[in-house]
Design a protein around this motif. Structure first.
Motif, PDB file in Angstrom:
ATOM      1  N   LEU A  35      63.794  20.601  38.582  1.00 15.35           N
ATOM      2  CA  LEU A  35      63.055  21.842  38.750  1.00 15.35           C
ATOM      3  C   LEU A  35      63.126  22.752  37.532  1.00 15.35           C
ATOM      4  CD1 LEU A  35      63.858  22.801  42.456  1.00 15.35           C
ATOM      5  CD2 LEU A  35      62.052  21.329  41.557  1.00 15.35           C
ATOM      6  N   PHE A  36      64.184  22.591  36.699  1.00 16.07           N
ATOM      7  CA  PHE A  36      64.337  23.491  35.555  1.00 16.07           C
ATOM      8  C   PHE A  36      64.539  22.765  34.229  1.00 16.07           C
ATOM      9  CE2 PHE A  36      65.331  26.059  39.229  1.00 16.07           C
ATOM     10  CZ  PHE A  36      64.640  27.228  38.964  1.00 16.07           C
ATOM     11  N   ALA A  37      64.431  21.445  34.229  1.00 12.57           N
ATOM     12  CA  ALA A  37      64.465  20.644  33.000  1.00 12.57           C
ATOM     13  C   ALA A  37      65.720  20.877  32.168  1.00 12.57           C
ATOM     14  CB  ALA A  37      63.216  20.908  32.154  1.00 12.57           C
ATOM     15  N   VAL A  38      66.847  21.134  32.820  1.00  6.81           N
ATOM     16  CA  VAL A  38      68.111  21.260  32.090  1.00  6.81           C
ATOM     17  C   VAL A  38      68.564  19.856  31.698  1.00  6.81           C
ATOM     18  CG1 VAL A  38      70.524  21.992  32.241  1.00  6.81           C
ATOM     19  CG2 VAL A  38      68.729  23.351  33.339  1.00  6.81           C
ATOM     20  N   PRO A  39      68.943  19.631  30.431  1.00  3.25           N
ATOM     21  CA  PRO A  39      69.354  18.294  29.989  1.00  3.25           C
ATOM     22  C   PRO A  39      70.582  17.791  30.754  1.00  3.25           C
ATOM     23  CG  PRO A  39      68.918  19.723  28.105  1.00  3.25           C
ATOM     24  CD  PRO A  39      68.917  20.604  29.320  1.00  3.25           C
ATOM     25  N   PHE A  40      70.659  16.485  30.902  1.00  2.17           N
ATOM     26  CA  PHE A  40      71.751  15.904  31.672  1.00  2.17           C
ATOM     27  C   PHE A  40      73.120  16.138  31.035  1.00  2.17           C
ATOM     28  CE2 PHE A  40      68.463  13.097  33.690  1.00  2.17           C
ATOM     29  CZ  PHE A  40      68.706  13.506  34.991  1.00  2.17           C
ATOM     30  N   ASP A  41      73.186  16.236  29.701  1.00  2.00           N
ATOM     31  CA  ASP A  41      74.491  16.476  29.103  1.00  2.00           C
ATOM     32  C   ASP A  41      75.014  17.859  29.491  1.00  2.00           C
ATOM     33  OD1 ASP A  41      72.540  17.756  27.638  1.00  2.00           O
ATOM     34  OD2 ASP A  41      73.479  17.401  25.693  1.00  2.00           O
TER      35      ASP A  41
ATOM     36  N   SER B  57      80.470  13.031  33.501  1.00  2.00           N
ATOM     37  CA  SER B  57      79.808  12.469  32.338  1.00  2.00           C
ATOM     38  C   SER B  57      78.299  12.654  32.449  1.00  2.00           C
ATOM     39  CB  SER B  57      80.128  10.974  32.221  1.00  2.00           C
ATOM     40  OG  SER B  57      79.532  10.251  33.291  1.00  2.00           O
ATOM     41  N   THR B  58      77.615  12.481  31.305  1.00  2.00           N
ATOM     42  CA  THR B  58      76.159  12.573  31.312  1.00  2.00           C
ATOM     43  C   THR B  58      75.561  11.527  32.235  1.00  2.00           C
ATOM     44  OG1 THR B  58      76.124  13.435  29.051  1.00  2.00           O
ATOM     45  CG2 THR B  58      74.092  12.449  29.872  1.00  2.00           C
ATOM     46  N   ASN B  59      76.076  10.298  32.169  1.00  2.00           N
ATOM     47  CA  ASN B  59      75.552   9.230  33.029  1.00  2.00           C
ATOM     48  C   ASN B  59      75.773   9.539  34.508  1.00  2.00           C
ATOM     49  OD1 ASN B  59      74.514   7.634  30.990  1.00  2.00           O
ATOM     50  ND2 ASN B  59      76.397   6.450  30.738  1.00  2.00           N
ATOM     51  N   ALA B  60      76.931  10.131  34.827  1.00  2.00           N
ATOM     52  CA  ALA B  60      77.198  10.480  36.228  1.00  2.00           C
ATOM     53  C   ALA B  60      76.215  11.534  36.697  1.00  2.00           C
ATOM     54  CB  ALA B  60      78.632  10.978  36.382  1.00  2.00           C
ATOM     55  N   ALA B  61      75.894  12.490  35.835  1.00  2.00           N
ATOM     56  CA  ALA B  61      74.916  13.528  36.192  1.00  2.00           C
ATOM     57  C   ALA B  61      73.552  12.903  36.439  1.00  2.00           C
ATOM     58  CB  ALA B  61      74.839  14.576  35.082  1.00  2.00           C
ATOM     59  N   LYS B  62      73.162  11.930  35.607  1.00  2.00           N
ATOM     60  CA  LYS B  62      71.891  11.239  35.803  1.00  2.00           C
ATOM     61  C   LYS B  62      71.849  10.540  37.153  1.00  2.00           C
ATOM     62  CE  LYS B  62      70.939  10.153  30.919  1.00  2.00           C
ATOM     63  NZ  LYS B  62      70.769   9.044  29.959  1.00  2.00           N
ATOM     64  N   MET B  63      72.934   9.867  37.496  1.00  2.00           N
ATOM     65  CA  MET B  63      72.971   9.119  38.741  1.00  2.00           C
ATOM     66  C   MET B  63      72.937  10.042  39.951  1.00  2.00           C
ATOM     67  SD  MET B  63      72.837   6.028  37.864  1.00  2.00           S
ATOM     68  CE  MET B  63      73.209   4.892  36.515  1.00  2.00           C
TER      69      MET B  63
ATOM     70  N   TRP C 286      74.395  29.341  28.068  1.00  2.00           N
ATOM     71  CA  TRP C 286      75.672  29.840  28.597  1.00  2.00           C
ATOM     72  C   TRP C 286      75.474  30.403  29.999  1.00  2.00           C
ATOM     73  CZ3 TRP C 286      77.919  34.338  30.357  1.00  2.00           C
ATOM     74  CH2 TRP C 286      79.313  34.408  30.336  1.00  2.00           C
ATOM     75  N   LEU C 287      74.421  31.185  30.190  1.00  2.00           N
ATOM     76  CA  LEU C 287      74.166  31.788  31.488  1.00  2.00           C
ATOM     77  C   LEU C 287      73.794  30.739  32.537  1.00  2.00           C
ATOM     78  CD1 LEU C 287      72.208  34.985  30.390  1.00  2.00           C
ATOM     79  CD2 LEU C 287      74.458  34.910  31.487  1.00  2.00           C
ATOM     80  N   THR C 288      73.017  29.737  32.124  1.00  2.00           N
ATOM     81  CA  THR C 288      72.676  28.667  33.055  1.00  2.00           C
ATOM     82  C   THR C 288      73.933  27.941  33.520  1.00  2.00           C
ATOM     83  OG1 THR C 288      70.509  28.327  32.024  1.00  2.00           O
ATOM     84  CG2 THR C 288      71.365  26.524  33.354  1.00  2.00           C
ATOM     85  N   THR C 289      74.850  27.693  32.585  1.00  2.00           N
ATOM     86  CA  THR C 289      76.108  27.033  32.931  1.00  2.00           C
ATOM     87  C   THR C 289      76.912  27.870  33.918  1.00  2.00           C
ATOM     88  OG1 THR C 289      76.234  25.876  30.815  1.00  2.00           O
ATOM     89  CG2 THR C 289      78.291  26.186  32.014  1.00  2.00           C
TER      90      THR C 289
END
Length: 283
Positions: free
Chosen positions: A127-133, A142-148, A57-60
């Motif tokens: 740098l912080f390994a936060v998941p793409f979702d 979207s998750t895919n947009a974040a990946k791109m 929650w805090l990261t978001t």
């Protein structure tokens, strides 16, 4: 211990990590502190029972506030970027090796050339390994947009980490820029500046950001006039120009990021003793 104290203790356990996320995203200790403080204020107004994962929650929250800060830096009617889901079609494997978890001037200069969504996606994931979702939720994509977005940012960072051409060629590009600026050679400036070049001027009174070749060309002559009084140096390993005080202390620094024979970013630090003292300057 009261519920409020438990929340405060849990937040303090996350503070250093949150500050690191904000600092690596924004490149400013002061802005990072402000972001973390705002996150605490929002948490203090939130019912803890509604938060399943406090760290997430805090990261978001920190990510969204940082994104707002990055976008606010860019809010100029003639320099806005389209932040819609215009993403690359190339793959972005999740097992890409994360780049070094550090932000010296060289990487900060590169990060300044990224769009806000690219920069946040890269910092959070690489740098912080936060998941793409989770990154997608922060960005509203979207998750895919974040990946791109992260993939596009990663390629830019890696390209500047191993730029085409040797140091001499990069210095020649910088010298060509300064010469063209001094002589008002518009065509010469266009030849050495990337169309999306970013100029960042960091002064004690705040940061000024200029985006795009047209705006940078307009201010290039002034920059060149100041640089003409300085000396060519390497700034954390990158071509730059430094002006020195009479006592030998640095007065101002211009650092250039050159990719593919063109300048993609110019960072100027003016009379900030703390920041200037932290740089590695080689005459």
């Amino acid at each position: 211990m009261s519920g409020a104290n438990l929340v405060a203790e849990a937040f303090e356990a996350q503070r250093d990590r949150l500050r690191a996320v904000a600092h690596r995203t924004l490149g400013s200790h002061a802005d990072a502190e402000d972001v973390v403080q705002e996150a605490w204020l929002r948490l203090s107004r939130q019912d803890p029972a509604t938060i399943e994962n406090l760290a997430g929650w805090l990261t978001t929250v920190v990510g969204r506030i940082s994104l707002d800060v990055l976008r606010a830096r860019q809010v100029r009617p003639d320099a806005l970027h389209d932040e819609s889901d215009r993403v690359d079609d190339s793959p972005a494997p999740e097992d890409d090796v994360a780049l070094a978890d550090s932000v010296g001037l060289a990487l900060l200069v590169v990060l300044e050339s990224l769009r806000p969504s690219e920069r946040l996606a890269f910092v959070l994931h690489d740098l912080f390994a936060v998941p793409f979702d989770e990154i997608g939720q922060i960005l509203g994509k979207s998750t895919n947009a974040a990946k791109m977005l992260a993939s596009r940012a990663r390629r830019k960072v890696q390209a500047t980490g191993s730029p085409a051409g040797d140091g001499r060629e990069q210095r020649e590009v910088v010298q060509a820029f300064l010469a063209a600026a001094r002589h008002g050679d518009f065509e010469g400036l266009l030849r050495v500046l990337d169309p999306e070049v970013r100029l960042t001027v960091d002064t004690p009174g705040g940061e000024v950001v200029v985006l795009g070749v047209t705006k940078v060309v307009a201010g290039a002559r002034l920059s060149a006039a100041a640089a003409a009084q300085g000396r060519a140096v390497l700034v954390d390993g990158r071509p730059g120009v430094v002006a020195w005080r009479e006592d030998g202390a640095p007065l101002s620094v211009m650092a250039f990021t050159v990719v593919g024979g063109r300048i993609v970013a110019i960072a100027v630090v003016v009379t900030d003793p703390v920041k200037l003292a932290s740089m590695e300057l080689a005459r």
